[in-house]
Design a protein around this motif. Structure first.
Motif, PDB file in Angstrom:
ATOM      1  N   ARG A  54      69.712  47.671  51.446  1.00  0.00           N
ATOM      2  CA  ARG A  54      70.144  46.520  52.237  1.00  0.00           C
ATOM      3  C   ARG A  54      70.480  45.382  51.275  1.00  0.00           C
ATOM      4  O   ARG A  54      70.413  45.562  50.056  1.00  0.00           O
ATOM      5  CB  ARG A  54      69.080  46.095  53.243  1.00  0.00           C
ATOM      6  CG  ARG A  54      67.665  45.993  52.689  1.00  0.00           C
ATOM      7  CD  ARG A  54      66.675  45.527  53.747  1.00  0.00           C
ATOM      8  NE  ARG A  54      66.468  46.469  54.820  1.00  0.00           N
ATOM      9  CZ  ARG A  54      66.778  46.256  56.097  1.00  0.00           C
ATOM     10  NH1 ARG A  54      67.342  45.130  56.459  1.00  0.00           N
ATOM     11  NH2 ARG A  54      66.537  47.157  57.015  1.00  0.00           N
ATOM     12  N   MET A  55      70.810  44.226  51.800  1.00  0.00           N
ATOM     13  CA  MET A  55      71.149  43.101  50.932  1.00  0.00           C
ATOM     14  C   MET A  55      69.982  42.802  49.986  1.00  0.00           C
ATOM     15  O   MET A  55      68.819  42.928  50.370  1.00  0.00           O
ATOM     16  CB  MET A  55      71.458  41.869  51.788  1.00  0.00           C
ATOM     17  CG  MET A  55      71.927  40.675  50.987  1.00  0.00           C
ATOM     18  SD  MET A  55      72.131  39.222  52.028  1.00  0.00           S
ATOM     19  CE  MET A  55      73.655  39.632  52.867  1.00  0.00           C
ATOM     20  N   SER A  56      70.339  42.397  48.776  1.00  0.00           N
ATOM     21  CA  SER A  56      69.290  42.175  47.766  1.00  0.00           C
ATOM     22  C   SER A  56      68.407  40.980  48.114  1.00  0.00           C
ATOM     23  O   SER A  56      68.808  40.092  48.870  1.00  0.00           O
ATOM     24  CB  SER A  56      69.928  41.950  46.400  1.00  0.00           C
ATOM     25  OG  SER A  56      70.613  40.716  46.397  1.00  0.00           O
ATOM     26  N   SER A  57      67.257  40.972  47.515  1.00  0.00           N
ATOM     27  CA  SER A  57      66.332  39.857  47.692  1.00  0.00           C
ATOM     28  C   SER A  57      66.958  38.567  47.169  1.00  0.00           C
ATOM     29  O   SER A  57      66.841  37.504  47.789  1.00  0.00           O
ATOM     30  CB  SER A  57      65.027  40.147  46.953  1.00  0.00           C
ATOM     31  OG  SER A  57      64.141  39.078  47.084  1.00  0.00           O
ATOM     32  N   LEU A  58      67.648  38.671  46.024  1.00  0.00           N
ATOM     33  CA  LEU A  58      68.282  37.480  45.439  1.00  0.00           C
ATOM     34  C   LEU A  58      69.288  36.881  46.414  1.00  0.00           C
ATOM     35  O   LEU A  58      69.290  35.667  46.672  1.00  0.00           O
ATOM     36  CB  LEU A  58      68.965  37.847  44.113  1.00  0.00           C
ATOM     37  CG  LEU A  58      69.762  36.747  43.413  1.00  0.00           C
ATOM     38  CD1 LEU A  58      68.895  35.548  43.075  1.00  0.00           C
ATOM     39  CD2 LEU A  58      70.431  37.279  42.145  1.00  0.00           C
TER      40      LEU A  58
END
Lengths: 293, 222
Positions: A54-58
């Motif tokens: 999924r979308m990165s934490s950053l």
């Protein structure tokens, strides 16, 4: 008050998990976070937990930061080598992220990309040491940085282990403290009596412990966790309580709220609320302007 | 074969220095061929260690033995009667042998005497080079018998990359570009059409990414 300040002053902090989307539609994530903006001290943005892409934490953390919300970015050894990890850490700090949390990451076989190669170039304590080094103005190769990042650094600790396993975990925890870890998030806790031995050690070490308050979703989930997760203790009475409740979801929310109150009274550094996809329930657990006026 | 290299003797001394009686245990298989851990190397290392400890005023009994294999229960059993006589074993087998030995003899420390390096071939005496990374899904049929996983620095499956120059890798002139070798080989075989085929994304779960691996062959189990 910011999360970092609360950790330093000893005030009880509320952290909430906010999973970024699997896609580019961030409206739900931002909307769910905005509803509890004033009640949550920082949103912990997982780095592809359970190895699900999924979308990165950053990316997720930067989006929330841009909406005026404080975040804790996760950095994970599974997917990035030392170059990429350091690069993301520098990017995060320069984009306003003040807290990071280092995790090992689950094996890709747990997630939705079973054929992926995992990286594990450096391990968790090495990553923590690398963050410490960056904060001192040098990268892992010893080269001087043009501006050093400044973070509150957290990690994980498995407080629910017993016997020899707990001994080993405590050793590991000591190493993490030496490597600059300022706070620890534990797996879900439903009975603080089950982590008594762990807490004695943590208190000696003056470690800031933030247990996970997991929102149960059903009796089935509670039973499954109780049977299959060796280090998570869910008392039978609690399972019966959900079973008997006419509105089980409401009861689960009440249990989470009570757990937060217990942690506050017992002097923990905070609570980390994990809803596993039910972020829209956060206002009911911790209150919001809309729910409580 | 599994290619190993000698460990620096200083490192070995540091590990064994507090013991009084050790067994240096060689292996007659791969490490003998790559001249790192066979009978000859056991003799040389044991002599060097005896000399070192004698010169440093420490009495150390250092015995020698070499097994046919250290990755096989049958041969490891050969030392069962005598292993308790030793404080520790210095195994010159590959990492497999060291671990299999340690699993069998719980109460005796087993130290590695070599560094296990790769799966490779003897190009000439004193020169061993890597040929295989045991990725678990061999693709040599389509790459002219040359492995991009073990021989391309970037493990590129549809190469070469932009760093390839005059048949050499960007790492340096002493490293062949694996994809240059593959193209040349396919040309020689008259199968350059194979090069045009795009290799799909590799399943790394058969490699180390899937955790420790097993081969289970029920047809040969007894």
């Amino acid at each position: 008050m910011s999360f970092n300040k609360k950790l330093n002053t000893g005030d009880f902090a509320i952290l909430a998990e906010m999973e970024p989307p699997k896609g580019v539609n961030v409206s739900k994530m931002v909307e769910n976070a905005a509803k509890v903006k004033g009640q949550v001290d920082a949103f912990v943005v997982p780095e592809m937990s359970n190895a699900v892409m999924r979308m990165s934490s950053l990316g997720g953390a930067m989006l929330l930061q841009s909406e005026g919300m404080e975040t804790v970015m996760q950095v994970c050894c599974r997917d990035r080598n030392r170059l990429a990890l350091q690069a993301d850490i520098l990017a995060a700090n320069s984009c306003g992220i003040k807290s990071i949390m280092a995790v090992t990451g689950e094996d890709p076989s747990f997630g939705d990309h079973h054929q992926a190669a995992s990286v594990y170039d450096i391990q968790l304590t090495e990553l923590l040491e690398a963050v410490q080094m960056l904060q001192k103005g040098r990268d892992m190769a010893g080269i001087e940085l043009d501006g050093a990042p400044d973070f509150q650094v957290g990690s994980v600790v498995n407080a629910g282990l017993k016997g020899d396993n707990l001994e080993a975990e405590l050793e590991e925890m000591n190493k993490k403290i030496d490597a600059g870890t300022g706070f620890f998030i534990t797996p879900p806790i439903f009975d603080i009596g089950s982590i008594e031995t762990f807490m004695k050690h943590a208190e000696q070490k003056n470690a800031k412990i933030i247990p996970t308050v997991l929102l149960l979703k059903s009796v089935g989930m509670a039973r499954y966790m109780s049977r299959n997760l060796e280090h998570v203790h869910i008392p039978d009475d609690l399972i019966k309580r959900i079973q008997k409740a006419p509105d089980k979801t409401r009861e689960c929310i009440a249990i989470a709220k009570e757990m937060i109150d217990i942690l506050r009274k017992e002097g923990f550094s905070g609570a980390f609320i994990s809803t596993l996809g039910w972020e829209q329930r956060l206002p009911e657990i911790i209150g919001s302007k809309e729910v409580y006026g | 074969m599994i290619v190993a290299d000698k460990k620096p003797i200083e490192e070995i001394i540091e590990v064994i220095k507090d013991h009084d009686k050790i067994l240096v245990l060689g292996c007659n298989e791969c490490v003998t061929v790559c001249e790192a851990g066979g009978k000859k190397e056991v003799e040389i290392l044991a002599s060097a260690l005896r000399m070192y400890f004698l010169n440093n005023g420490k009495e150390m009994v250092i015995d020698e033995h070499t097994l046919e294999r250290q990755c096989d229960h049958e041969y490891l059993e050969e030392v069962r009667d005598r292993i308790d006589q030793y404080d520790a074993v210095l195994s010159l087998a590959c990492g497999v042998g060291v671990q299999f030995m340690a699993e069998k003899y719980h109460s005796t420390p087993i130290y590695p005497g070599v560094n296990t390096c790769f799966l490779g071939a003897t190009e000439q005496r004193g020169l061993w080079t890597e040929r295989c990374q045991a990725c678990g899904e061999c693709m040599l049929a389509t790459t002219g018998g040359i492995c991009p996983v073990s021989r391309c620095a970037k493990r590129i499956l549809n190469g070469p990359c932009g760093g390839s120059s005059n048949g050499k890798c960007e790492l340096g002139k002493e490293v062949d570009c694996a994809w240059h070798l593959i193209v040349e080989r396919l040309k020689a075989l008259g199968r350059l059409d194979d090069y045009e085929k795009v290799c799909s994304i590799k399943d790394w779960s058969t490699d180390r990414a899937g955790g420790p691996r097993k081969v289970i062959r029920e047809d040969v189990q007894v």
